[in-house]
Design a protein around this motif. Structure first.
Motif, mmCIF file in Angstrom:
data_model
loop_
_atom_site.group_PDB
_atom_site.id
_atom_site.type_symbol
_atom_site.label_atom_id
_atom_site.label_comp_id
_atom_site.label_asym_id
_atom_site.label_seq_id
_atom_site.Cartn_x
_atom_site.Cartn_y
_atom_site.Cartn_z
ATOM 1 N N ASP A 117 7.912 61.254 53.809
ATOM 2 C CA ASP A 117 6.986 62.286 54.291
ATOM 3 C C ASP A 117 7.578 63.112 55.432
ATOM 4 O OD1 ASP A 117 5.133 61.364 52.505
ATOM 5 O OD2 ASP A 117 4.066 60.100 53.962
ATOM 6 N N ASP A 118 8.574 62.577 56.091
ATOM 7 C CA ASP A 118 9.193 63.297 57.210
ATOM 8 C C ASP A 118 10.231 64.312 56.745
ATOM 9 O OD1 ASP A 118 7.879 61.833 59.358
ATOM 10 O OD2 ASP A 118 9.066 60.116 58.673
ATOM 11 N N LEU A 119 10.489 64.345 55.445
ATOM 12 C CA LEU A 119 11.555 65.213 54.941
ATOM 13 C C LEU A 119 10.995 66.536 54.416
ATOM 14 C CD1 LEU A 119 13.695 62.530 53.057
ATOM 15 C CD2 LEU A 119 13.762 63.218 55.474
ATOM 16 N N LEU A 120 11.779 67.601 54.529
ATOM 17 C CA LEU A 120 11.283 68.937 54.218
ATOM 18 C C LEU A 120 11.493 69.359 52.772
ATOM 19 C CD1 LEU A 120 14.145 70.540 54.167
ATOM 20 C CD2 LEU A 120 13.779 70.740 56.618
ATOM 21 N N VAL A 121 12.021 68.447 51.968
ATOM 22 C CA VAL A 121 12.277 68.809 50.580
ATOM 23 C C VAL A 121 12.058 67.573 49.702
ATOM 24 C CG1 VAL A 121 14.757 68.270 50.717
ATOM 25 C CG2 VAL A 121 13.988 70.008 49.103
ATOM 26 N N ASP A 122 11.781 67.816 48.427
ATOM 27 C CA ASP A 122 11.608 66.693 47.496
ATOM 28 C C ASP A 122 12.952 66.025 47.237
ATOM 29 O OD1 ASP A 122 8.927 66.953 47.198
ATOM 30 O OD2 ASP A 122 9.048 68.256 45.431
ATOM 31 N N VAL A 123 12.968 64.713 47.399
ATOM 32 C CA VAL A 123 14.218 63.967 47.211
ATOM 33 C C VAL A 123 13.921 62.711 46.396
ATOM 34 C CG1 VAL A 123 15.147 64.761 49.415
ATOM 35 C CG2 VAL A 123 13.929 62.561 49.304
ATOM 36 N N GLN A 124 14.990 62.074 45.961
ATOM 37 C CA GLN A 124 14.854 60.739 45.380
ATOM 38 C C GLN A 124 15.355 59.744 46.406
ATOM 39 O OE1 GLN A 124 16.668 62.256 41.444
ATOM 40 N NE2 GLN A 124 16.167 60.118 41.079
ATOM 41 N N VAL A 125 14.466 58.874 46.851
ATOM 42 C CA VAL A 125 14.877 57.847 47.801
ATOM 43 C C VAL A 125 15.459 56.680 47.010
ATOM 44 C CG1 VAL A 125 14.085 56.267 49.596
ATOM 45 C CG2 VAL A 125 13.153 58.590 49.475
ATOM 46 N N VAL A 126 16.663 56.281 47.371
ATOM 47 C CA VAL A 126 17.348 55.240 46.582
ATOM 48 C C VAL A 126 17.818 54.093 47.480
ATOM 49 C CG1 VAL A 126 18.111 56.843 44.791
ATOM 50 C CG2 VAL A 126 19.592 56.409 46.755
ATOM 51 N N SER A 127 17.931 52.931 46.875
ATOM 52 C CA SER A 127 18.428 51.765 47.601
ATOM 53 C C SER A 127 19.952 51.865 47.733
ATOM 54 C CB SER A 127 18.078 50.495 46.828
ATOM 55 O OG SER A 127 18.840 50.459 45.634
ATOM 56 N N ARG A 128 20.513 50.969 48.540
ATOM 57 C CA ARG A 128 21.981 50.947 48.696
ATOM 58 C C ARG A 128 22.670 50.721 47.361
ATOM 59 N NH1 ARG A 128 21.929 48.073 54.048
ATOM 60 N NH2 ARG A 128 22.435 49.782 55.449
ATOM 61 N N ALA A 129 22.114 49.792 46.573
ATOM 62 C CA ALA A 129 22.744 49.473 45.285
ATOM 63 C C ALA A 129 22.707 50.678 44.361
ATOM 64 C CB ALA A 129 22.037 48.282 44.637
ATOM 65 N N GLU A 130 21.567 51.392 44.373
ATOM 66 C CA GLU A 130 21.469 52.591 43.527
ATOM 67 C C GLU A 130 22.435 53.669 44.009
ATOM 68 O OE1 GLU A 130 16.813 52.573 42.065
ATOM 69 O OE2 GLU A 130 17.226 52.917 44.193
ATOM 70 N N MET A 131 22.540 53.825 45.328
ATOM 71 C CA MET A 131 23.462 54.823 45.884
ATOM 72 C C MET A 131 24.903 54.467 45.513
ATOM 73 S SD MET A 131 23.429 57.674 47.610
ATOM 74 C CE MET A 131 22.286 57.971 48.974
ATOM 75 N N ALA A 132 25.211 53.181 45.581
ATOM 76 C CA ALA A 132 26.569 52.740 45.234
ATOM 77 C C ALA A 132 26.879 53.062 43.776
ATOM 78 C CB ALA A 132 26.717 51.244 45.498
ATOM 79 N N ASP A 133 25.881 52.841 42.903
ATOM 80 C CA ASP A 133 26.071 53.166 41.488
ATOM 81 C C ASP A 133 26.315 54.660 41.297
ATOM 82 O OD1 ASP A 133 25.771 50.568 40.641
ATOM 83 O OD2 ASP A 133 23.643 50.761 40.147
ATOM 84 N N LEU A 134 25.513 55.466 42.002
ATOM 85 C CA LEU A 134 25.655 56.919 41.876
ATOM 86 C C LEU A 134 27.036 57.377 42.344
ATOM 87 C CD1 LEU A 134 22.131 57.912 43.242
ATOM 88 C CD2 LEU A 134 22.991 58.430 40.948
ATOM 89 N N MET A 135 27.484 56.819 43.464
ATOM 90 C CA MET A 135 28.802 57.198 43.989
ATOM 91 C C MET A 135 29.907 56.827 43.004
ATOM 92 S SD MET A 135 28.360 56.057 47.962
ATOM 93 C CE MET A 135 27.548 57.155 49.141
ATOM 94 N N ALA A 136 29.761 55.656 42.421
ATOM 95 C CA ALA A 136 30.821 55.143 41.543
ATOM 96 C C ALA A 136 30.973 55.952 40.261
ATOM 97 C CB ALA A 136 30.549 53.679 41.205
ATOM 98 N N GLU A 137 29.912 56.671 39.878
ATOM 99 C CA GLU A 137 30.006 57.400 38.610
ATOM 100 C C GLU A 137 30.488 58.841 38.779
ATOM 101 O OE1 GLU A 137 25.386 58.892 37.884
ATOM 102 O OE2 GLU A 137 25.942 56.841 37.369
#
Lengths: 125, 99, 130
Positions: free
Chosen positions: A98-118
């Motif tokens: 709610d503190d952010l000014l734009v729509d985002v997808q909030v992701v866990s560390r594991a999900e972020m790691a997966d995204l980075m790896a691909e």
């Protein structure tokens, strides 16, 4: 429009720094906007102090700098819609979506790691 | 994926953040001030040794030498030169620099 | 294999430009190609010919120029970042009414699209920064 010769790569822009204290966040955003012209698969990751780039209520009159935060809301118009924010980074800073000014997808560390790896190309700022 | 870290673990959370996002089988290369994380007997050594169970950790030799710490490297951290850095980049389909 | 290199810090202040240069030399020594070196943020300061480092120190700017001349490497300085920091070539100086230019040999000023293009065309892109 730029010619990428039909190649579509996965580009991720990793933002780990807060705005205004240094120019990295602003100049990172400039690359993101240019990348839209190349029809690539672009995503943005915000983690650590990078989440402060997206907080509501930025007002830069007093520091005489350009408030570039509204530009994040314009990214959708450039077909850049994959904005990933690290949940742990928000929590560590006492922030929520709610503190952010734009729509985002909030992701866990594991999900972020997966995204980075691909990704094919990771540009960090 | 190859991850590079160039910050001292005593000054920044860069390495910690990197290690939280590495997947098993990837590699972490410590360069510039990042090489201080490759040293044994520091408050950061445990974090690095734990990571070494799942990822390969490398340190750039010329940066260790420059800082006079080449004789203190944690057992199992592989010391490489710039040619080895190039090999790591080739070996992994992408590189992420944690700045 | 084709490499792209991004340099985000200026010379001397930070080791990034040194590491990038030594990495680039190692890439070439192994017989690989450097598609482009792109200088962004304060990295554009690597492209001024007006630096005068002490004689007993490395000359970071000349080193890049020499590498470019010897191996035909494309050294690109981001125009927007360069304008902010006073790195100009002849046509940029003329266009903005400045009385001098300072771009070093082998460097050219161009847009950010050159960075994205390097990411697309090169097999690997490695970022050096702070």
């Amino acid at each position: 429009m730029a010619d990428a010769g039909g190649v579509v790569k996965k580009f991720m822009f990793v933002n780990r720094k807060s705005p205004y204290g240094t120019i990295y966040a602003l100049e990172s955003l400039e690359v993101v906007l240019i990348s839209a012209a190349f029809d690539q698969d672009v995503s943005l990751a915000f983690l650590d102090d990078g989440v402060y780039e997206l907080t509501k209520g930025q007002s830069t009159k007093g520091v005489e700098m350009k408030n570039f935060s509204p530009t994040y809301r314009a990214l959708e118009g450039y077909d850049i819609e994959k904005l990933y924010v690290a949940q742990e980074s928000l929590e560590e800073r006492g922030l929520s979506e709610d503190d952010l000014l734009v729509d985002v997808q909030v992701v866990s560390r594991a999900e972020m790691a997966d995204l980075m790896a691909e990704q094919d190309v990771v540009l960090s700022f | 994926m190859l991850h590079t870290v160039n910050k001292s673990p005593f000054e920044r959370n860069t390495l910690k953040s990197c290690l939280a996002h590495v997947k098993p089988g990837s590699a972490v290369l410590l360069i510039e001030d990042g090489v201080y994380a490759a040293l044994a007997g520091t408050v950061a050594s445990d974090m690095v040794q734990q990571a070494m169970a799942e990822v390969s950790v490398y340190a750039l030799g010329p940066d260790l030498d420059a800082r006079g710490v080449a004789n203190r490297v944690i057992d199992g951290v592989k010391v490489i030169d710039y040619a080895g850095f190039v090999d790591l980049v080739i070996e992994h389909p992408s590189t992420q620099s944690w700045l | 294999m084709k490499f792209g290199i991004m340099v985000n810090e200026g010379p001397y202040q930070h080791q990034a430009s040194d590491t990038a240069y030594l990495f680039a030399k190692a890439v070439l020594a192994k017989g690989h190609e450097i598609y482009r070196v792109f200088f962004y943020h304060d990295g554009v300061n690597n492209g001024t010919r007006l630096t005068v480092p002490p004689q007993d120190d490395r000359n970071i700017v000349n080193r890049w120029s020499e590498l470019a001349a010897k191996h035909g490497i494309d050294l690109v300085v981001c125009v927007a970042a360069a304008q902010r920091r006073g790195i100009l070539d002849e046509s940029e100086a003329k266009r903005h009414g400045r009385d001098a230019n300072n771009i070093a040999a082998g460097f050219r000023i161009s847009g950010l699209g050159q960075l994205v293009e390097a990411g697309i065309q090169a097999d690997r892109l490695v970022v050096f920064g702070d």
